[in-house]
Design a protein around this motif. Structure first.
Motif, short mmCIF file in Angstrom:
data_model
loop_
_atom_site.label_atom_id
_atom_site.label_comp_id
_atom_site.label_asym_id
_atom_site.label_seq_id
_atom_site.Cartn_x
_atom_site.Cartn_y
_atom_site.Cartn_z
N ILE A 198 0.82 -1.21 0.00
CA ILE A 198 0.00 0.00 0.00
C ILE A 198 0.86 1.26 0.00
N GLU A 223 -5.22 6.50 4.57
CA GLU A 223 -5.47 5.33 3.73
C GLU A 223 -4.54 4.17 4.07
N VAL A 224 -3.36 4.50 4.60
CA VAL A 224 -2.40 3.45 4.96
C VAL A 224 -2.76 2.81 6.30
#
Length: 459
Positions: free
Chosen positions: A215, A277-278
């Motif tokens: 990611i 988002e991570v």
């Protein structure tokens, strides 16, 4: 030929360890005194409360560690510490990503306790260095006329009596809480003038394990840096052991809450979605913990007219920088090289001469960090014309760096204390800044994250 028989270093953190490394070349016996346990410790220590948070070893610091401890970087990599190019990290200024620019400079992404333990292990290999652990420092000892420091009084934590450690040289590397100003006053000397820049910074930090590091798209670090337009910032880095660390930064009294819900809400408030988002599906490895840093403090020892022989001051004891600029360990390394230069003259360093020389080392990083903090209108302090001009230019340069990787490259080499600030003002760089920075910055894209499954409850 030895300069002296015994040198005593007060404080066993990075500044003290690096001082001990160069003192070992010139003194028969070097003692490092600290109130904490040191040998074999690779976790955050009580005496280094900032050790739990993201630390930056600037590129010049990495170079010096490699010089003092050959093979240091490869050893760190073998221990699982990730590395990368400083200019290829995911940097954001004013909510917009800088165009990557390869610098050739190595970023060593280790947790502070791990980095410190790597340095300590190399210092411990020196046959004439001894660690005196779990000892509180009670005070200095001097001659009757107070012209020379001759040792230090310590109190072992497992005893009830003070002990005297005699020394030819005492080096204060005890950090921001240094008592040298008080000791000078007790001996009849003036205290140094202090310069402060009050930023009221708070770090709030949490460690994670990612379900899938892909990611990150191979990036070592994601850093939306705080500034006047976006005061909230963060540093997210891959570190050793397959872990990641996230430090959220708030200034001027703002801070991320040390609760799961409050921490995540602060992450959502960052100007870019990348970190959220991570971590939204990542596994937290601990609870958030906060550390407050009220002000940068520079003690102007170099301005004193009198100073006792046999005593030196370096590291945060001389100047403590706003940690978001990552300068502390690297400045301590530069000061260690300055100490080595004095020792190689074959005589005991003259304190005022040494203190003047490290003041010259401090000038550039202090101007970078203090000038950066003064870009916040709410930060009190004098703003001479040069500071205003440089802050205006740096604002344009940061805009230009979002479009031109060559600007990013030079900016990072200067921020890494490898190249001088004048590199930012070369004719070619000024042209790039004017060409790419005068159009203004495109507004940062807005984003509204949706909560991850189960995020409403504590993980």
């Amino acid at each position: 030929m030895a300069v002296g028989d015994r040198a005593v270093v007060l404080g066993g953190s990075m500044a003290g360890l690096l001082a001990a490394r160069v003192l070992a070349e010139a003194y028969t016996d070097v003692l490092v005194v600290d109130r904490d346990s040191l040998v074999g410790v690779s976790t955050a220590r009580r005496g280094v409360p900032q050790g739990r948070h993201v630390h930056g070893l600037l590129a010049r610091g990495q170079q010096i560690l490699e010089e003092l401890f050959p093979g240091f970087t490869e050893g760190a990599k073998a221990a699982g510490v990730p590395t990368g190019d400083l200019g290829e990290l995911r940097w954001f200024f004013n909510g917009v990503r800088l165009e990557p620019g390869t610098t050739g400079l190595v970023c060593v992404s280790a947790a502070r306790p791990v980095l410190e333990s790597q340095v300590r292990a190399r210092v411990a290999e020196l046959p004439n260095v001894t660690f005196v652990e779990r000892c509180d420092i009670a005070g200095l000892v001097a001659t009757a006329d107070r012209a020379r420091v001759t040792g230090v009084r310590v109190r072992p934590q497992d005893g009830d009596r003070e002990e005297l450690i005699e020394a030819d040289l005492v080096v204060d590397a005890t950090g921001r809480g240094s008592r040298t100003p008080v000791w000078l006053e007790e001996f009849g000397y003036e205290r140094p003038a202090e310069e402060k820049v009050k930023i009221d910074l708070t770090y709030t930090t949490r460690h994670y394990r990612l379900p899938d590091e892909s990611i990150l798209d191979g990036d070592l670090s994601i850093n939306p840096v705080s500034g006047p337009s976006h005061p909230r910032g963060a540093f997210f880095s891959r570190i050793e052991g397959g872990r990641c660390v996230l430090s959220l930064t708030g200034v001027l009294g703002d801070s991320a809450p040390a609760t799961h819900e409050g921490f995540m809400e602060f992450v959502r408030s960052l100007p870019v979605p990348d970190i959220y988002e991570v971590i939204r599906d990542a596994e937290p490895l601990d609870d958030p913990v906060s550390f407050r840093y009220p002000a940068s403090v520079r003690r102007h020892y170099e301005r004193l007219e009198r100073f006792p022989d046999g005593l030196l001051v370096l590291g945060d004891a001389a100047c403590s920088f706003n940690p978001v600029y990552g300068q502390g360990m690297t400045v301590a390394a530069l000061e260690a090289l300055t100490l080595r230069t004095h020792l190689r003259q074959g005589v005991e360093p003259r304190p005022l001469s040494f203190l003047k020389d490290i003041s010259a080392v401090i000038d550039v990083p202090w101007n970078i960090s203090a000038g950066g903090d003064l870009s916040f209108a709410e930060v009190a302090g004098p703003r001479p014309a040069m500071v205003k001009m440089m802050n205006a230019y740096m604002a344009k340069l940061q805009v230009a760096a979002t479009r031109d990787g060559a600007v990013t490259r030079t900016f990072m080499r200067v921020a890494g204390l490898v190249d001088p600030p004048q590199a930012l003002m070369s004719p070619g760089m000024v042209f790039r800044v004017l060409r790419n920075g005068m159009r203004g910055l495109a507004p940062a894209p807005s984003w509204t994250p949706s909560p991850a499954p189960g995020e409403a409850v504590r993980r």
